[in-house]
Design a protein around this motif. Structure first.
Motif, PDB file in Angstrom:
ATOM      1  N   GLU A 152      49.018  28.846  46.116  1.00 45.45           N
ATOM      2  CA  GLU A 152      50.050  27.840  46.348  1.00 45.45           C
ATOM      3  C   GLU A 152      49.710  26.532  45.643  1.00 45.45           C
ATOM      4  OE1 GLU A 152      52.140  25.468  50.115  1.00 45.45           O
ATOM      5  OE2 GLU A 152      50.635  27.027  50.464  1.00 45.45           O
ATOM      6  N   ARG A 153      48.463  26.090  45.763  1.00 38.72           N
ATOM      7  CA  ARG A 153      48.071  24.825  45.139  1.00 38.72           C
ATOM      8  C   ARG A 153      48.149  24.883  43.623  1.00 38.72           C
ATOM      9  NH1 ARG A 153      43.014  23.695  45.438  1.00 38.72           N
ATOM     10  NH2 ARG A 153      42.264  25.522  46.574  1.00 38.72           N
ATOM     11  N   MET A 154      47.811  26.055  43.050  1.00 39.00           N
ATOM     12  CA  MET A 154      47.778  26.182  41.597  1.00 39.00           C
ATOM     13  C   MET A 154      49.108  26.659  41.018  1.00 39.00           C
ATOM     14  SD  MET A 154      44.803  25.058  40.924  1.00 39.00           S
ATOM     15  CE  MET A 154      44.644  25.457  39.181  1.00 39.00           C
ATOM     16  N   GLY A 155      50.081  26.958  41.877  1.00 39.47           N
ATOM     17  CA  GLY A 155      51.373  27.440  41.387  1.00 39.47           C
ATOM     18  C   GLY A 155      51.275  28.799  40.721  1.00 39.47           C
ATOM     19  N   GLU A 156      50.371  29.657  41.225  1.00 39.32           N
ATOM     20  CA  GLU A 156      50.110  30.951  40.621  1.00 39.32           C
ATOM     21  C   GLU A 156      50.689  32.079  41.470  1.00 39.32           C
ATOM     22  OE1 GLU A 156      47.688  31.901  37.519  1.00 39.32           O
ATOM     23  OE2 GLU A 156      49.286  30.413  37.336  1.00 39.32           O
ATOM     24  N   ASN A 157      50.853  33.239  40.842  1.00 36.63           N
ATOM     25  CA  ASN A 157      51.327  34.449  41.509  1.00 36.63           C
ATOM     26  C   ASN A 157      50.145  35.389  41.690  1.00 36.63           C
ATOM     27  OD1 ASN A 157      52.500  36.844  42.337  1.00 36.63           O
ATOM     28  ND2 ASN A 157      54.197  36.733  40.873  1.00 36.63           N
ATOM     29  N   SER A 158      49.856  35.761  42.924  1.00 39.85           N
ATOM     30  CA  SER A 158      48.685  36.603  43.180  1.00 39.85           C
ATOM     31  C   SER A 158      48.788  37.968  42.499  1.00 39.85           C
ATOM     32  CB  SER A 158      48.494  36.799  44.686  1.00 39.85           C
ATOM     33  OG  SER A 158      49.594  37.478  45.255  1.00 39.85           O
ATOM     34  N   GLU A 159      50.002  38.397  42.144  1.00 37.84           N
ATOM     35  CA  GLU A 159      50.173  39.688  41.481  1.00 37.84           C
ATOM     36  C   GLU A 159      49.537  39.711  40.090  1.00 37.84           C
ATOM     37  OE1 GLU A 159      51.424  42.512  42.760  1.00 37.84           O
ATOM     38  OE2 GLU A 159      51.439  41.371  44.631  1.00 37.84           O
ATOM     39  N   ASP A 160      49.257  38.544  39.525  1.00 40.01           N
ATOM     40  CA  ASP A 160      48.631  38.471  38.202  1.00 40.01           C
ATOM     41  C   ASP A 160      47.114  38.638  38.267  1.00 40.01           C
ATOM     42  OD1 ASP A 160      51.070  38.010  36.972  1.00 40.01           O
ATOM     43  OD2 ASP A 160      50.915  35.835  37.187  1.00 40.01           O
ATOM     44  N   TYR A 161      46.571  38.790  39.466  1.00 44.41           N
ATOM     45  CA  TYR A 161      45.121  38.802  39.644  1.00 44.41           C
ATOM     46  C   TYR A 161      44.634  40.182  40.084  1.00 44.41           C
ATOM     47  CZ  TYR A 161      45.219  33.842  38.887  1.00 44.41           C
ATOM     48  OH  TYR A 161      45.385  32.613  38.293  1.00 44.41           O
ATOM     49  N   GLY A 163      43.078  43.468  41.931  1.00 42.38           N
ATOM     50  CA  GLY A 163      43.357  44.000  43.253  1.00 42.38           C
ATOM     51  C   GLY A 163      42.369  43.546  44.306  1.00 42.38           C
ATOM     52  N   TRP A 164      41.078  43.439  43.950  1.00 39.21           N
ATOM     53  CA  TRP A 164      40.074  43.057  44.951  1.00 39.21           C
ATOM     54  C   TRP A 164      40.332  41.648  45.482  1.00 39.21           C
ATOM     55  CZ3 TRP A 164      37.021  38.771  44.299  1.00 39.21           C
ATOM     56  CH2 TRP A 164      36.853  38.273  43.001  1.00 39.21           C
ATOM     57  N   LEU A 165      40.856  40.740  44.625  1.00 34.53           N
ATOM     58  CA  LEU A 165      41.169  39.392  45.079  1.00 34.53           C
ATOM     59  C   LEU A 165      42.496  39.373  45.846  1.00 34.53           C
ATOM     60  CD1 LEU A 165      40.491  36.410  45.196  1.00 34.53           C
ATOM     61  CD2 LEU A 165      41.552  36.122  42.953  1.00 34.53           C
ATOM     62  N   GLN A 175      35.791  40.674  54.021  1.00 37.09           N
ATOM     63  CA  GLN A 175      34.377  40.555  53.712  1.00 37.09           C
ATOM     64  C   GLN A 175      34.172  39.850  52.371  1.00 37.09           C
ATOM     65  OE1 GLN A 175      31.898  41.516  55.922  1.00 37.09           O
ATOM     66  NE2 GLN A 175      33.741  41.706  57.205  1.00 37.09           N
ATOM     67  N   PRO A 176      33.011  39.198  52.181  1.00 37.90           N
ATOM     68  CA  PRO A 176      32.748  38.513  50.900  1.00 37.90           C
ATOM     69  C   PRO A 176      32.737  39.495  49.737  1.00 37.90           C
ATOM     70  CG  PRO A 176      31.140  37.884  52.581  1.00 37.90           C
ATOM     71  CD  PRO A 176      31.901  39.045  53.139  1.00 37.90           C
ATOM     72  N   ARG A 177      33.191  39.027  48.587  1.00 35.85           N
ATOM     73  CA  ARG A 177      33.154  39.835  47.377  1.00 35.85           C
ATOM     74  C   ARG A 177      32.704  38.968  46.210  1.00 35.85           C
ATOM     75  NH1 ARG A 177      38.526  43.833  47.545  1.00 35.85           N
ATOM     76  NH2 ARG A 177      37.511  45.481  48.739  1.00 35.85           N
ATOM     77  N   GLN A 178      31.967  39.578  45.285  1.00 40.01           N
ATOM     78  CA  GLN A 178      31.507  38.897  44.077  1.00 40.01           C
ATOM     79  C   GLN A 178      31.812  39.754  42.858  1.00 40.01           C
ATOM     80  OE1 GLN A 178      27.277  37.928  44.781  1.00 40.01           O
ATOM     81  NE2 GLN A 178      27.828  35.812  44.413  1.00 40.01           N
ATOM     82  N   ARG A 179      32.065  39.086  41.749  1.00 43.70           N
ATOM     83  CA  ARG A 179      32.226  39.749  40.465  1.00 43.70           C
ATOM     84  C   ARG A 179      31.564  38.887  39.392  1.00 43.70           C
ATOM     85  NH1 ARG A 179      33.548  42.955  43.635  1.00 43.70           N
ATOM     86  NH2 ARG A 179      35.275  44.433  43.605  1.00 43.70           N
ATOM     87  N   ILE A 317      29.777  47.085  43.086  1.00 43.32           N
ATOM     88  CA  ILE A 317      30.455  45.970  42.431  1.00 43.32           C
ATOM     89  C   ILE A 317      30.499  46.166  40.917  1.00 43.32           C
ATOM     90  CG2 ILE A 317      30.246  43.505  41.858  1.00 43.32           C
ATOM     91  CD1 ILE A 317      29.224  43.085  44.732  1.00 43.32           C
ATOM     92  N   VAL A 318      29.388  46.617  40.334  1.00 44.79           N
ATOM     93  CA  VAL A 318      29.327  46.724  38.869  1.00 44.79           C
ATOM     94  C   VAL A 318      29.838  48.063  38.355  1.00 44.79           C
ATOM     95  CG1 VAL A 318      27.428  45.064  38.746  1.00 44.79           C
ATOM     96  CG2 VAL A 318      26.914  47.525  38.803  1.00 44.79           C
ATOM     97  N   GLY A 319      30.312  48.937  39.267  1.00 42.41           N
ATOM     98  CA  GLY A 319      31.002  50.127  38.795  1.00 42.41           C
ATOM     99  C   GLY A 319      30.286  51.446  38.958  1.00 42.41           C
TER     100      GLY A 319
END
Length: 347
Positions: A152-161, A163-165, A175-179, A317-319
């Motif tokens: 919302e703050r950045m005016g972005e669409n979550s669909e562009d990001y 799946g994990w985010l 749960q926490p996630r890192q990439r 995380i790394v595949g």
């Protein structure tokens, strides 16, 4: 965003935070030193802290309730554990250079793999325990921002990001996630000015706000899902062959954990599989598979040093679904297991 004050204790020989119980960790920090009390700056425009000088040079600028920048330029000689409480935040840690060591017989070769970002998303309340590396310069810049209202703050669409985010933003994963995302050389100088501040006084407030938004915007742009971009099909760009191969490299740098198949990648780039394989080998001196494995192992090394995840979680995380395959690949490129790497870089 919650980012609590940080507390520090010197680590006793043989103590391993990864296997310690919650009770042992709490007891360890009963008489801990607070190293990051936030206090008002001289002009009351933003808040900053300076960590204990004995622990190195670490400056943190809290611009407001949603935005914070950490500048770390440290060299630790004794092992320590740092603890704090965090919640509802996402961070982008910019590392200017990632090194990979290889041994050919008795000779050690160090390769510069370029800059990287470690992205950490923590939706719920977490107690973090970190063990920084010793006898090695730690230099990075981290931007922290509130996770729940980010789009919302950045005016972005979550669909562009990725799946994990999206799962975290939609409340489907708590749960926490890192990439780890590897960057292009053009990004190498992004953080240079933080270690050579060009302004002071009241101007520093304006400069920090501008730099915060620059790094956050770049981090978000890089985070956008290349996999979805691939699914739109071939572009057949009228660009030199070398630029096409470099585009393939960019995609693999971001999607090494879940890379496109060779036919998918070739089709998207508008070249044949044979052209892709030969061009990639000519540019990098490695096959696409070898390159992906190297990126996975480098990402794992960064996450092992961060000490936020177990070794099995890092493999995922790394595949690597097969954790034994992860351990073999790591040992082949580093001469030790992931557990051995983590242990040796604490002392």
């Amino acid at each position: 965003m919650i980012y609590g004050d940080e507390y520090c204790v010197h680590m006793a020989p043989g103590f391993d935070p990864e296997v310690a119980s919650t009770a042992e960790l709490r007891a360890l920090f009963e008489n801990a030193t607070c190293i990051s009390r936030f206090h008002a700056s001289s002009d009351n425009r933003f808040i900053k802290y300076i960590s204990d000088s004995a622990l190195g040079r670490s400056h943190c600028y809290k611009l407001d309730e949603d935005r914070m920048i950490e500048i770390n330029d440290s060299f630790l000689r004794e092992p320590i554990v740092i603890h704090n409480e965090v919640a509802d935040l996402i961070s982008f840690q910019f590392v200017s250079s990632v090194k990979r060591s290889e041994f050919l017989g008795e000779r050690k070769n160090v390769h510069d793999l370029g800059p990287a970002i470690i992205v950490s998303a923590l939706p719920g309340r977490e107690l973090t325990y970190r063990v920084p590396k010793v006898n090695e310069t730690i230099r990075h810049v981290v931007v922290y921002t509130t996770l729940s209202n980010l789009m919302e703050r950045m005016g972005e669409n979550s669909e562009d990001y990725p799946g994990w985010l999206r799962d975290i933003l939609d409340g489907e994963h708590d749960q926490p996630r890192q990439r780890v995302l590897f960057l292009e050389d053009v990004h190498r100088e992004l953080t240079w000015s933080f270690f050579h501040l060009p302004v002071s006084g009241r101007l520093l407030n304006h400069w920090m706000f501008a730099k915060f938004h620059e790094l956050l915007s770049i981090g978000l742009q890089i985070l956008k899902n290349d996999q979805a971009y691939l699914e739109r099909g071939a572009e057949h760009p009228a660009v030199p062959h070398g630029d096409i191969i470099r585009r393939a490299t960019t995609i693999l740098n971001r999607e090494y954990a879940n890379p496109p198949t060779l036919p998918q990648l070739a089709r998207h780039l508008g070249i044949s599989e044979t052209q892709l394989k030969s061009g990639f080998k000519s540019l990098h001196g490695a096959t696409i598979r070898q390159y992906i494995i190297a990126r996975r192992v480098e990402a794992a090394r960064l996450l092992l040093n961060e000490n936020r995840h177990s070794i099995s979680e890092i493999a995922d995380i790394v595949g690597y679904q097969d954790h034994s395959a992860f351990s073999r690949a790591f040992r082949r490129l580093n001469g030790c297991t992931p557990k051995g790497w983590r242990r040796s870089h604490r002392h």
